[in-house]
Design an enzyme around this catalytic site. Structure first.
Site, short mmCIF file in Angstrom:
data_model
loop_
_atom_site.label_atom_id
_atom_site.label_comp_id
_atom_site.label_asym_id
_atom_site.label_seq_id
_atom_site.Cartn_x
_atom_site.Cartn_y
_atom_site.Cartn_z
N ARG A 154 -56.53 63.89 -9.24
CA ARG A 154 -56.29 65.33 -9.36
C ARG A 154 -57.02 66.00 -8.16
O ARG A 154 -57.78 65.52 -7.49
CB ARG A 154 -56.64 66.18 -10.53
CG ARG A 154 -56.08 65.56 -12.01
CD ARG A 154 -56.79 66.16 -12.99
NE ARG A 154 -56.02 65.34 -14.19
CZ ARG A 154 -56.37 64.36 -14.93
NH1 ARG A 154 -57.26 63.80 -14.62
NH2 ARG A 154 -55.55 63.80 -15.99
N LYS A 179 -60.68 64.98 -16.24
CA LYS A 179 -60.22 65.74 -17.34
C LYS A 179 -60.52 64.89 -18.74
O LYS A 179 -60.06 64.13 -19.02
CB LYS A 179 -58.64 65.93 -16.96
CG LYS A 179 -57.96 67.13 -18.09
CD LYS A 179 -56.50 67.31 -17.84
CE LYS A 179 -55.81 68.30 -18.63
NZ LYS A 179 -54.48 68.83 -18.23
N HIS A 285 -50.39 68.48 -6.43
CA HIS A 285 -50.37 67.69 -7.71
C HIS A 285 -49.03 67.01 -7.64
O HIS A 285 -48.73 65.70 -8.30
CB HIS A 285 -50.11 68.77 -8.91
CG HIS A 285 -50.59 67.96 -10.28
ND1 HIS A 285 -51.98 67.59 -10.57
CD2 HIS A 285 -49.96 67.53 -11.15
CE1 HIS A 285 -52.03 67.05 -11.72
NE2 HIS A 285 -50.96 67.02 -12.15
N ARG A 288 -49.76 63.34 -6.71
CA ARG A 288 -50.20 62.43 -8.01
C ARG A 288 -48.98 62.32 -8.73
O ARG A 288 -48.94 60.87 -9.10
CB ARG A 288 -51.04 63.47 -8.90
CG ARG A 288 -51.50 62.48 -10.37
CD ARG A 288 -52.49 63.65 -10.81
NE ARG A 288 -52.68 63.49 -12.46
CZ ARG A 288 -53.63 62.36 -12.91
NH1 ARG A 288 -54.10 61.89 -12.03
NH2 ARG A 288 -53.60 62.28 -14.08
N HIS A 311 -54.78 59.38 -18.30
CA HIS A 311 -54.19 60.09 -19.36
C HIS A 311 -54.84 59.57 -20.75
O HIS A 311 -54.92 58.28 -20.88
CB HIS A 311 -52.69 59.71 -19.41
CG HIS A 311 -51.83 60.49 -18.41
ND1 HIS A 311 -50.75 60.02 -18.01
CD2 HIS A 311 -52.33 61.68 -17.59
CE1 HIS A 311 -50.30 60.93 -16.94
NE2 HIS A 311 -51.53 61.94 -16.73
N TYR A 320 -42.78 59.69 -16.69
CA TYR A 320 -42.65 59.14 -15.28
C TYR A 320 -41.42 58.08 -15.56
O TYR A 320 -40.93 57.50 -14.59
CB TYR A 320 -43.78 58.60 -14.53
CG TYR A 320 -44.65 59.67 -14.25
CD1 TYR A 320 -44.59 60.51 -13.46
CD2 TYR A 320 -46.06 59.59 -15.01
CE1 TYR A 320 -45.44 61.45 -12.95
CE2 TYR A 320 -46.94 60.48 -14.74
CZ TYR A 320 -46.56 61.64 -13.67
OH TYR A 320 -47.85 62.64 -13.64
#
Length: 337
Positions: A154, A179, A285, A288, A311, A320
């Site tokens: 990120r 995150k 982003h 990414r 994630h 994706y």
């Protein structure tokens, strides 16, 4: 400037009070810092709570409830026309105010309706488009843009990268405190080894000058500065992408060299997109998203991509899989038959 509401809530000026009890927004800041929330989350929560109080005539939140919260969120959607994610962020701030700061458990909190976020397919650049975009970047902006695409980091993870977390021996980069407060490993692109080494040498020279001038102490996460008072001056804790000038730390006022501002790279990516003639609304982003999509197209499994992206749930990574519906192994349109 300070604003006093009808019930005595002060929502302005920062800083601890000497004799009076802490102001409401100062209590919000304290609760955020106790839970190690990021400064961005703290600023967002304080901003929404301030707007909520001002929208209701500066009344104290204890004197309000579900009706006022619902009216505030409705006004954001109807008058402000904010996105569902923005409306949910405002709701999260108000729930934090009542449940954590004021410690009020009210039955209407669970009945407040959250806005349904639409499911969007991520914007993804083709490999040629990524190459054209990076060709339009120069210097440090090129290196940061290439890192975003080459590692899937990120934007803020890239900017907050420390010298000790770049491992040229193991050919990997350690992303700290991503995150959700999680650490992870991402591959170090071999194409960027020399450029990264030059960038680290530049950062080391700046650090040496700062030390000679009596500065050079980086901010350490949480309470490490108390446990290791001299660690902030060590080279390993310095940012890979340091800012050009020293600045005051907003938390303690110390003069430090922070990392580069994210707005600089965001503007550079926007200019590069226009210069490359890319019509897609590509941002930092997007690189990414392109990283994950191109790995999936190359045959890497979803679980590996989930770990590289950091994630929490594989369901987040499954967005994706839209790439599986095209190409020679994808669905063939009946018109093409």
């Amino acid at each position: 400037m300070r604003y006093q509401g009808q019930s005595g809530v002060v929502i302005g000026q920062k800083g601890p009070a000497t004799s009076a009890p802490p102001r409401l927004l100062d209590q919000v800041r304290a609760c955020c810092r106790v839970r190690h929330y990021s400064q961005r989350t703290e600023r967002a929560y304080v901003g929404w709570i301030r707007r909520y109080i001002l929208a209701n005539g500066k009344r104290h939140p204890r004197d309000m409830g579900g009706i006022e919260v619902t009216a505030f969120l409705t006004a954001l959607a109807t008058e402000g026309e904010v996105a569902a994610s923005t409306q949910n962020q405002a709701l999260a701030a108000l729930l934090f105010l009542y449940r954590v700061v004021l410690e009020v458990e009210l039955p209407w909190l669970d009945d407040v309706v959250r806005a349904k976020r639409p499911r969007r397919v991520p914007v993804v650049l083709a490999p040629d488009e990524v190459r054209q975009l990076l060709c339009m970047l120069q210097g440090t902006h090129w290196l940061m843009g290439a890192l975003l695409y080459g590692t899937g980091m990120r934007l803020m993870e890239c900017l907050r990268l420390r010298a000790k977390d770049v491992d040229f021996v193991r050919n990997e980069i350690v992303v700290r405190d991503g995150k959700g407060g999680k650490d992870r490993h991402v591959p170090l692109p071999q194409t960027l080894r020399e450029a990264l080494q030059r960038q680290l040498e530049h950062a080391r020279l700046l650090h040496g000058r700062d030390l000679a001038a009596g500065h050079g102490e980086a901010r350490l996460p949480h309470a490490l500065a108390c446990k290791y008072p001299q660690a902030g001056r060590e080279w390993g804790w310095q940012f890979v992408f340091p800012s050009a000038a020293l600045s005051r730390d907003p938390l303690d006022g110390t003069l430090r060299r922070h990392h580069l501002d994210e707005a600089g790279l965001q503007r550079a990516i926007k200019r590069a997109r226009h210069a490359a003639g890319i019509v897609k609304p590509a941002t930092c982003h997007t690189l990414r998203h392109s990283f994950a999509t191109h790995l999936l197209e190359a045959g890497h499994d979803l679980r590996t991509i989930q770990e590289l992206l950091g994630h929490k749930d594989v369901a987040t990574t499954q967005i994706y899989t839209h790439v599986l519906n095209r190409g020679r192994h994808g669905v063939l349109s009946p018109l093409d038959r």
